[in-house]
Design an enzyme around this catalytic site. Structure first.
Site, short mmCIF file in Angstrom:
data_model
loop_
_atom_site.label_atom_id
_atom_site.label_comp_id
_atom_site.label_asym_id
_atom_site.label_seq_id
_atom_site.Cartn_x
_atom_site.Cartn_y
_atom_site.Cartn_z
N GLY A 10 37.17 47.08 37.96
CA GLY A 10 36.65 47.51 36.68
C GLY A 10 35.19 47.15 36.45
O GLY A 10 34.49 46.65 37.34
N ILE A 12 33.58 44.79 34.63
CA ILE A 12 33.20 43.41 34.88
C ILE A 12 33.74 42.94 36.23
O ILE A 12 33.10 42.15 36.93
CB ILE A 12 33.70 42.50 33.73
CG1 ILE A 12 33.01 42.88 32.43
CG2 ILE A 12 33.46 41.02 34.05
CD1 ILE A 12 33.52 42.13 31.20
N VAL A 46 49.50 44.69 36.38
CA VAL A 46 49.76 43.28 36.09
C VAL A 46 51.10 43.08 35.38
O VAL A 46 51.59 41.95 35.29
CB VAL A 46 48.63 42.65 35.25
CG1 VAL A 46 47.37 42.51 36.08
CG2 VAL A 46 48.38 43.44 33.97
N LEU A 65 41.14 39.52 34.66
CA LEU A 65 40.27 40.43 33.92
C LEU A 65 41.00 41.68 33.44
O LEU A 65 40.52 42.35 32.52
CB LEU A 65 39.08 40.86 34.79
CG LEU A 65 38.18 39.77 35.35
CD1 LEU A 65 37.10 40.39 36.24
CD2 LEU A 65 37.53 38.96 34.24
N ALA A 66 42.12 42.02 34.05
CA ALA A 66 42.82 43.26 33.72
C ALA A 66 43.27 43.26 32.27
O ALA A 66 43.90 42.31 31.81
CB ALA A 66 44.02 43.44 34.64
N ALA A 67 42.94 44.32 31.54
CA ALA A 67 43.30 44.39 30.13
C ALA A 67 43.04 45.79 29.59
O ALA A 67 42.25 46.55 30.15
CB ALA A 67 42.49 43.38 29.31
N TYR A 169 43.46 44.62 19.20
CA TYR A 169 42.85 44.11 20.43
C TYR A 169 42.55 42.63 20.30
O TYR A 169 42.87 41.83 21.19
CB TYR A 169 41.57 44.89 20.73
CG TYR A 169 40.76 44.32 21.87
CD1 TYR A 169 41.29 44.23 23.15
CD2 TYR A 169 39.46 43.86 21.67
CE1 TYR A 169 40.56 43.71 24.21
CE2 TYR A 169 38.71 43.34 22.70
CZ TYR A 169 39.27 43.26 23.97
OH TYR A 169 38.53 42.74 25.01
N ASN A 198 29.10 40.92 23.73
CA ASN A 198 28.97 42.36 23.97
C ASN A 198 28.34 42.62 25.33
O ASN A 198 27.12 42.57 25.48
CB ASN A 198 28.15 43.01 22.85
CG ASN A 198 28.90 43.03 21.54
OD1 ASN A 198 29.02 42.00 20.89
ND2 ASN A 198 29.41 44.18 21.16
#
Length: 334
Positions: A10, A12, A46, A65-67, A169, A198
């Site tokens: 992704g 990031i 995940v 980091l997965a979301a 979120y 941000n």
């Protein structure tokens, strides 16, 4: 070190993986997308304990980091945030406990602070209350002091500030932190919760209502349209380049070894959303932004970071100049 990065393909994740590889780590990625470059990628979700167990076996550390990201469009998004972010994190933590992986770096977010910290001329630093729809419709965008109603200035919030998620979120990110904290106590593990502010830079998601404001502005400019700036454009944020975020994340992976710590990851230089739109428009050669007065009830007015804890613990500091980072963002096609 053998490091697993969930969401490593992704926005990031890619620069985090790249930096880990450059520093000599053995990196494995779990993602629903192929990475497309020379790393070991397991295609999987995940929320799938089999996929998670497969990739983390024999790992020394995991960077989660997965979301599902963004503020959500409406309340109908709530089940997705709970499923992907909360259940996914719980699945990862259970697998880590099963396989004896005891070092975790978790991607959290500045949204856990809600409106952050306000500064009243009479009462000092206070926690702003929620903004009402009536106030927003009337153009009263700045929250008032909860004690006297005076208009508040903003202050930079540190990691001990009040946690006050204002949307689905944000609630899911705070839930991830709570689950990680419980896991760390149960197994004696370490967890660094990185509260990203941000993030902008190459590879940002685009053409989706869940994208960040810089990506939305860039997409508009690419279409030859004026960026539409909500409220009065004076909302303050802390914009930080994705390579600086990756450097902070890798520092936490390498150096945080015991206990739980929350760490703000921000540039330390507050800027308005209007200023970001203007900088992007300047880099693109126009058109100029349009301040619309529109609003979203889930948005917060001001949230800026005190990242001194991160700097002190790991010697990290941001390196990407804002103007240069914005020019780079506008010059990339991804």
């Amino acid at each position: 070190m053998r490091v697993v990065v969930t969401g490593g393909a992704g926005f990031i994740g890619r620069p985090v993986v790249t930096r880990l590889v450059e520093r000599g780590h053995d990196v494995r990625v779990l993602d629903t997308r192929a990475a497309g470059w020379g790393v070991d990628v397991t295609l999987g979700d995940v929320r799938d304990p089999v996929a998670v167990g497969q990739v983390i076996r024999d790992a020394d550390a995991l960077c989660h980091l997965a979301a599902k990201v963004g503020l959500g469009v409406d309340v109908q998004d709530t089940p997705d945030y709970a499923d992907v972010n909360v259940r996914g994190t719980a699945t990862v933590l259970a697998a880590m406990a099963q396989h004896g992986v005891q070092r975790l770096v978790l991607a959290s977010s500045m949204v856990v602070y809600g409106e952050g910290l306000g500064r009243c001329t009479a009462h000092g630093d206070v926690a702003p209350g929620a903004r009402t729809e009536d106030d927003l419709r009337a153009g009263r965008f700045d929250p008032g002091c909860p004690r006297c109603g005076r208009r508040l200035g903003s202050a930079m919030i540190d990691e001990d500030g009040r946690l006050d998620p204002r949307n689905a979120y944000a609630a899911s990110k705070l839930a991830q932190e709570h689950f990680a904290s419980s896991w760390a106590r149960a197994v004696g593990g370490s967890v660094a919760c990185l509260r990203y502010h941000n993030v902008y830079g190459p590879g940002m998601p685009k053409d989706t209502p869940y994208a960040g404001v810089a990506a939305i502005f860039r997409s508009a400019l690419a279409r030859g349209e004026s960026p539409r700036v909500f409220e009065d454009g004076r909302q303050r944020r802390d914009f930080i380049h994705v390579r600086d975020v990756a450097a902070a994340t890798v520092a936490a992976i390498e150096r945080h070894e015991r206990g739980m710590v929350a760490l703000n990851v921000g540039s330390g230089t507050p800027r308005t959303i209007g200023a970001m739109a203007e900088a992007l428009a300047l880099a693109a050669g126009g058109p100029t932004p349009c301040v619309t007065g529109e609003f979203r009830l889930g948005d917060v007015r001001h949230i800026t970071a005190d990242s001194s804890r991160l700097r002190t613990m790991f010697g990290w500091h941001p390196e990407v100049d804002f103007a240069a980072g914005v020019r780079e963002l506008m010059s990339t096609g991804d």
